[in-house]
Design an enzyme around this catalytic site. Structure first.
Site, PDB file in Angstrom:
ATOM      1  N   GLU A   1     -21.765 -13.859  13.527  1.00 49.65           N
ATOM      2  CA  GLU A   1     -21.269 -14.695  14.630  1.00 49.65           C
ATOM      3  C   GLU A   1     -22.426 -15.184  15.507  1.00 49.65           C
ATOM      4  OE1 GLU A   1     -18.604 -16.296  14.647  1.00 49.65           O
ATOM      5  OE2 GLU A   1     -17.029 -15.036  15.480  1.00 49.65           O
TER       6      GLU A   1
ATOM      7  N   LYS B   1      -8.908 -12.136  17.846  1.00 53.87           N
ATOM      8  CA  LYS B   1      -9.457 -12.546  19.154  1.00 53.87           C
ATOM      9  C   LYS B   1      -8.913 -11.611  20.236  1.00 53.87           C
ATOM     10  CE  LYS B   1     -10.366 -17.035  21.377  1.00 53.87           C
ATOM     11  NZ  LYS B   1     -11.800 -16.897  21.546  1.00 53.87           N
TER      12      LYS B   1
ATOM     13  N   ARG C   1      -3.039 -17.623  14.852  1.00 52.14           N
ATOM     14  CA  ARG C   1      -4.100 -16.639  15.104  1.00 52.14           C
ATOM     15  C   ARG C   1      -3.707 -15.687  16.230  1.00 52.14           C
ATOM     16  NH1 ARG C   1      -9.943 -19.076  16.089  1.00 52.14           N
ATOM     17  NH2 ARG C   1      -9.108 -19.315  18.185  1.00 52.14           N
TER      18      ARG C   1
END
Ligand code: PLP
Ligand code: COI
Length: 341
Positions: free
Chosen positions: A220, A184, A81
């Protein structure tokens, strides 16, 4: 210093540890891993991370187990990620093997900060990458630094494994529909501060977002993924504006192992009234029960029970923690044992 740490009472916040590790990309290649005892980093005042937000980060944990061994949870997933996040903002991706070597090294160097088994705490590992080259035009850097720091942490929510109240509002978007929501990067978190502050000031733990395009579907939940439980089914949003949570991926597998049906799909707002349990999950949040959701825009309230976590959330939480702390066999091979001697 570390003798004074009260492991059982650790909040989720920064405590200085002994070392961090760093690696720099310049002249087209990654250099060696360097060890630093400084909490600071010198940088150019025009560095691209400062002006144009070229920054990505990760979060993972190391646990001291029942058998005394130290386990790092699913770092291969974080390595992947981290790479995707870098690519999403045109930074040089850190090779995954280098990511893992840095994690191993920073954990070993700070072994005395890994909280003891039974304290409920863990060592949080925070990798970050920043663009270092001076840029005034909006262009990517050609020099990057990756830093990994660690800090011992306790529960993300002050009350620990207890239901919290969450609020929901259509007034805020965490990310843009085709923006950076699924990676992220620091900018996403800057963009969430106003909504988070509003939630906290009103006495809620976090803001639950609806999808940024149509405002129809659950998205989210603060800095964690949302899930709901309906009978024997675990439901979690499918959305390209949420971060694909490694904790959620693990919990989906555990739910499946427990014989539950697992659904990853759009979850319409109205479905909030149909769940038996809801919660949010992430490395920091682990698997946290939500007892009530208040819609700030229309005054509706959805209640799931503020007394204690529901049975499914409790089962999933216990199962995940048992694997991380080496109390149960790691059947999926999620943990890497780090020799800290
Ligand atoms: N969603 C957001 C926005 C997050 O910041 C995090 C934390 O990393 C998560 C979800 C949960 O992801 P993970 O379980 O990989 O930590
Ligand atoms: C995590 O769960 O690791 C996060 O990054 C969430 C938050 C602390 C930013």
């Amino acid at each position: 210093m570390e003798k004074e740490i009260c492991w059982e009472k650790l909040p989720f916040s920064y405590i200085k540890t002994d070392y961090n590790v760093r690696c720099t990309y310049s002249n087209g290649k990654w250099g060696p891993i360097e060890v630093s005892d400084s909490e600071y980093i010198p940088m150019h005042i025009a560095a691209s991370c400062l002006h144009y937000g070229q920054e990505a980060f990760e979060g993972l944990k190391a646990f001291r187990g029942k058998d005394g061994k130290v386990r790092v949870f699913r770092m291969d997933e974080n390595a992947k990620r981290f790479r995707r996040s870098a690519e999403g903002i045109l930074m040089e991706p850190l090779p995954e093997e280098l990511f893992k070597d840095m994690v191993r090294m920073v954990v070993k160097l700070n072994a005395k900060f890994i909280p003891p088994y039974g304290s409920g705490a863990s060592l949080y590992i925070r990798p970050l990458e920043i663009g270092m080259s001076p840029r005034v035009g909006v262009n990517p850097a050609d020099e990057y630094t990756v830093i990994m720091l660690v800090t011992p942490v306790g529960p993300y929510f002050k009350a620990g494994f207890k239901p919290t109240k969450v609020c929901l509002s259509r007034e805020y978007d965490r990310v843009a529909p085709k923006g950076t929501g699924s990676i992220k990067v620091g900018g996403n978190y800057a963009a969430s501060l106003v909504a988070g502050d509003k939630a906290h000031k009103l006495g809620y733990s976090v803001m639950l977002y609806l999808d940024p395009k149509e405002k129809k579907y659950l998205d989210e939940c603060g800095a964690a993924n949302f899930y709901g439980v309906k009978g024997n089914t675990y439901v979690t949003p499918k959305s390209d504006s949420i971060l694909p949570s490694i904790t959620n991926k693990s919990i989906r597998q555990l739910a499946h192992d427990l014989g539950m049906k697992v659904e990853e799909r759009h979850i319409p707002y109205e479905e909030l009234s149909e769940f038996d349990e809801v919660g949010n999950c992430g490395t920091a949040a682990v698997c946290s029960p939500v007892g009530q959701i208040d819609d700030l825009d229309n005054g509706r309230t959805f209640e799931y029970g503020m007394e204690e976590a529901g049975p499914v959330t409790t089962k999933l939480y216990n199962k995940l923690r048992a694997i991380q702390y080496g109390e149960e066999p790691d059947e999926h091979g999620w943990c890497e044992i780090i020799d800290v001697q």
